[in-house]
Design a protein around this motif. Structure first.
Motif, PDB file in Angstrom:
ATOM      1  N   ARG A  94       0.819  -1.227   0.000  1.00 22.66           N
ATOM      2  CA  ARG A  94       0.000   0.000   0.000  1.00 22.66           C
ATOM      3  C   ARG A  94       0.843   1.263   0.000  1.00 22.66           C
ATOM      4  NH1 ARG A  94      -0.478   1.973   5.211  1.00 22.66           N
ATOM      5  NH2 ARG A  94       0.202   0.453   6.759  1.00 22.66           N
ATOM      6  N   LYS A  95       2.165   1.104   0.199  1.00 17.02           N
ATOM      7  CA  LYS A  95       3.050   2.281   0.132  1.00 17.02           C
ATOM      8  C   LYS A  95       3.489   2.558  -1.304  1.00 17.02           C
ATOM      9  CE  LYS A  95       4.657   1.874   4.835  1.00 17.02           C
ATOM     10  NZ  LYS A  95       5.147   0.634   5.450  1.00 17.02           N
ATOM     11  N   THR A  96       3.061   1.696  -2.221  1.00 18.00           N
ATOM     12  CA  THR A  96       3.427   1.882  -3.632  1.00 18.00           C
ATOM     13  C   THR A  96       2.886   3.207  -4.157  1.00 18.00           C
ATOM     14  OG1 THR A  96       3.246  -0.494  -3.978  1.00 18.00           O
ATOM     15  CG2 THR A  96       3.241   0.857  -5.955  1.00 18.00           C
ATOM     16  N   ARG A  97       3.771   3.979  -4.790  1.00 14.25           N
ATOM     17  CA  ARG A  97       3.269   5.195  -5.453  1.00 14.25           C
ATOM     18  C   ARG A  97       3.001   4.818  -6.901  1.00 14.25           C
ATOM     19  NH1 ARG A  97       7.246   9.786  -4.636  1.00 14.25           N
ATOM     20  NH2 ARG A  97       5.678  10.921  -5.809  1.00 14.25           N
ATOM     21  N   LEU A  98       1.795   4.365  -7.108  1.00 13.27           N
ATOM     22  CA  LEU A  98       1.409   3.858  -8.428  1.00 13.27           C
ATOM     23  C   LEU A  98       1.407   5.012  -9.441  1.00 13.27           C
ATOM     24  CD1 LEU A  98       0.482   0.917  -8.943  1.00 13.27           C
ATOM     25  CD2 LEU A  98      -1.855   1.795  -9.029  1.00 13.27           C
ATOM     26  N   LYS A 115       8.876  -9.899 -14.694  1.00 12.51           N
ATOM     27  CA  LYS A 115       9.856 -10.207 -13.622  1.00 12.51           C
ATOM     28  C   LYS A 115       9.231 -10.920 -12.427  1.00 12.51           C
ATOM     29  CE  LYS A 115      12.322  -5.836 -14.454  1.00 12.51           C
ATOM     30  NZ  LYS A 115      12.343  -4.448 -13.933  1.00 12.51           N
ATOM     31  N   GLY A 116       7.921 -10.795 -12.259  1.00 15.25           N
ATOM     32  CA  GLY A 116       7.246 -11.427 -11.114  1.00 15.25           C
ATOM     33  C   GLY A 116       7.257 -10.564  -9.862  1.00 15.25           C
ATOM     34  N   LYS A 117       8.080  -9.508  -9.864  1.00 15.99           N
ATOM     35  CA  LYS A 117       8.212  -8.684  -8.655  1.00 15.99           C
ATOM     36  C   LYS A 117       8.765  -7.313  -9.035  1.00 15.99           C
ATOM     37  CE  LYS A 117      10.382 -10.711  -5.019  1.00 15.99           C
ATOM     38  NZ  LYS A 117      11.485 -11.055  -4.096  1.00 15.99           N
ATOM     39  N   ILE A 118       8.295  -6.265  -8.367  1.00 13.41           N
ATOM     40  CA  ILE A 118       8.858  -4.921  -8.552  1.00 13.41           C
ATOM     41  C   ILE A 118       9.281  -4.424  -7.173  1.00 13.41           C
ATOM     42  CG2 ILE A 118       8.409  -2.521  -9.270  1.00 13.41           C
ATOM     43  CD1 ILE A 118       8.143  -4.359 -11.663  1.00 13.41           C
ATOM     44  N   SER A 119      10.550  -4.095  -7.050  1.00 13.02           N
ATOM     45  CA  SER A 119      11.062  -3.606  -5.763  1.00 13.02           C
ATOM     46  C   SER A 119      11.645  -2.218  -5.947  1.00 13.02           C
ATOM     47  CB  SER A 119      12.165  -4.521  -5.231  1.00 13.02           C
ATOM     48  OG  SER A 119      11.709  -5.837  -5.164  1.00 13.02           O
ATOM     49  N   ALA A 120      11.696  -1.476  -4.847  1.00 12.76           N
ATOM     50  CA  ALA A 120      12.360  -0.166  -4.854  1.00 12.76           C
ATOM     51  C   ALA A 120      12.786   0.151  -3.432  1.00 12.76           C
ATOM     52  CB  ALA A 120      11.425   0.926  -5.386  1.00 12.76           C
ATOM     53  N   GLY A 121      14.012   0.633  -3.285  1.00 17.51           N
ATOM     54  CA  GLY A 121      14.532   1.032  -1.968  1.00 17.51           C
ATOM     55  C   GLY A 121      14.406  -0.070  -0.924  1.00 17.51           C
ATOM     56  N   ASP A 123      12.107  -2.275  -0.604  1.00 15.56           N
ATOM     57  CA  ASP A 123      10.725  -2.730  -0.382  1.00 15.56           C
ATOM     58  C   ASP A 123      10.188  -3.423  -1.628  1.00 15.56           C
ATOM     59  OD1 ASP A 123      10.407  -1.684   2.177  1.00 15.56           O
ATOM     60  OD2 ASP A 123       9.849   0.293   1.386  1.00 15.56           O
ATOM     61  N   VAL A 124       9.452  -4.502  -1.413  1.00 16.61           N
ATOM     62  CA  VAL A 124       8.740  -5.120  -2.536  1.00 16.61           C
ATOM     63  C   VAL A 124       7.440  -4.343  -2.712  1.00 16.61           C
ATOM     64  CG1 VAL A 124       7.648  -7.201  -3.422  1.00 16.61           C
ATOM     65  CG2 VAL A 124       9.735  -7.386  -2.059  1.00 16.61           C
ATOM     66  N   LEU A 125       7.251  -3.754  -3.878  1.00 14.63           N
ATOM     67  CA  LEU A 125       6.058  -2.922  -4.100  1.00 14.63           C
ATOM     68  C   LEU A 125       4.915  -3.730  -4.702  1.00 14.63           C
ATOM     69  CD1 LEU A 125       7.795   0.293  -5.490  1.00 14.63           C
ATOM     70  CD2 LEU A 125       7.122  -0.222  -3.129  1.00 14.63           C
ATOM     71  N   LEU A 126       5.264  -4.569  -5.651  1.00 13.57           N
ATOM     72  CA  LEU A 126       4.252  -5.384  -6.338  1.00 13.57           C
ATOM     73  C   LEU A 126       4.850  -6.774  -6.544  1.00 13.57           C
ATOM     74  CD1 LEU A 126       3.677  -2.759  -9.135  1.00 13.57           C
ATOM     75  CD2 LEU A 126       1.889  -3.392  -7.536  1.00 13.57           C
ATOM     76  N   GLU A 127       4.036  -7.792  -6.306  1.00 14.45           N
ATOM     77  CA  GLU A 127       4.570  -9.142  -6.470  1.00 14.45           C
ATOM     78  C   GLU A 127       3.461 -10.106  -6.870  1.00 14.45           C
ATOM     79  OE1 GLU A 127       7.484 -12.229  -4.105  1.00 14.45           O
ATOM     80  OE2 GLU A 127       6.414 -10.750  -2.926  1.00 14.45           O
TER      81      GLU A 127
END
Ligand SMILES: C[S@@+](CC[C@H](N)C(=O)[O-])C[C@H]1O[C@@H](n2cnc3c(N)ncnc32)[C@H](O)[C@@H]1O
Length: 214
Positions: A94-98, A115-121, A123-127
């Motif tokens: 929920r912290k994802t800045r979509l 990729k199955g997963k999007i991470s940033a800093g 944190d896993v944002l979407l998986e």
């Protein structure tokens, strides 16, 4: 609290139309392979003729808008899952800045499916997670549906482990498998009257109600 968007019209081009000329042309223009791009009715309408379950497919804009409405809310401590029309389950931090821009959202979802997963800093944002939809819908679920009134939502608001389910497909109703799960779990149904509303309307209105209890 958990939100689950059900049968979201969000998927990459299915193999059976990957060779269609409108799909190939669009993929080439975007410098991607046909199977890597999102199915979008506004671009691939002709290719989608004859596709199974066609009326529920090719509208990623619906879940995009719903996610923005939910993530913009002042609700705290909630989980977000997107169950897709092809049966995949995506966990959304929920912290994802979509991205608010639709084309950028499409690019992000294409990366996610690749990729199955999007991470940033860190944190896993979407998986994309290996979780069955039946595991996400508990007995304390309220499924939003036309033909019901809002009372079951009001009664459940603020309760421990509440799961709120909203369809995120363009036309039709939940599929038989979901109805079977609803029945097996003994979920409740709530709604905003008899008239079918858009997923965005239902998301906003549900969020506003739940904000009143937080
Ligand atoms: C089937 S989709 C239709 C979406 C629509 N064509 C759009 O573009 O957003 C809408 C979802 O919102 C919920 N819904 C629709 N009408 C409703 C109503 N009157 N009250 C509560 N929920 C409703 C259901 O969960 C349904 O699956």
């Amino acid at each position: 609290m958990r939100f689950v968007f059900l049968e979201a019209s969000l998927e990459t081009i299915p193999p059976e139309i990957a060779d269609h000329e409108v799909v190939r042309r669009d993929a080439k223009r975007r410098g991607k392979r046909p199977e890597e791009i999102l199915l979008d009715d506004s671009k691939h309408h002709r290719a989608m003729e004859g596709l199974e379950n066609r009326e529920k497919r090719g509208r990623p804009d619906i879940v995009h808008q719903c996610l923005l409405a939910l993530l913009d809310s002042s609700l705290e401590d909630f989980e977000v899952y997107v169950h897709t029309v092809a049966g995949k389950v995506i966990r959304v931090n929920r912290k994802t800045r979509l991205p608010r821009n639709y084309n950028r959202f499409v690019g992000l979802m294409e990366d996610l499916f690749r990729k199955g997963k999007i991470s940033a800093g860190g944190d896993v944002l979407l998986e994309i997670v290996d979780v069955g939809i039946d595991e996400l819908i508990s007995r304390n679920a309220v499924v939003m549906h036309e033909g019901y009134d809002v009372r079951p939502l009001l009664e459940a608001a603020g309760s421990e482990g509440l799961v709120v389910c909203i369809g995120a497909f363009p036309h039709g109703d939940f599929d038989d498998e979901l109805w079977r799960i609803f029945e097996e779990k003994g979920v409740r149904f709530a709604g905003f009257g008899d008239r079918p509303r858009t997923s965005l309307y239902v998301t906003y209105k549900t969020v506003c109600i739940l904000e009143g209890f937080s």
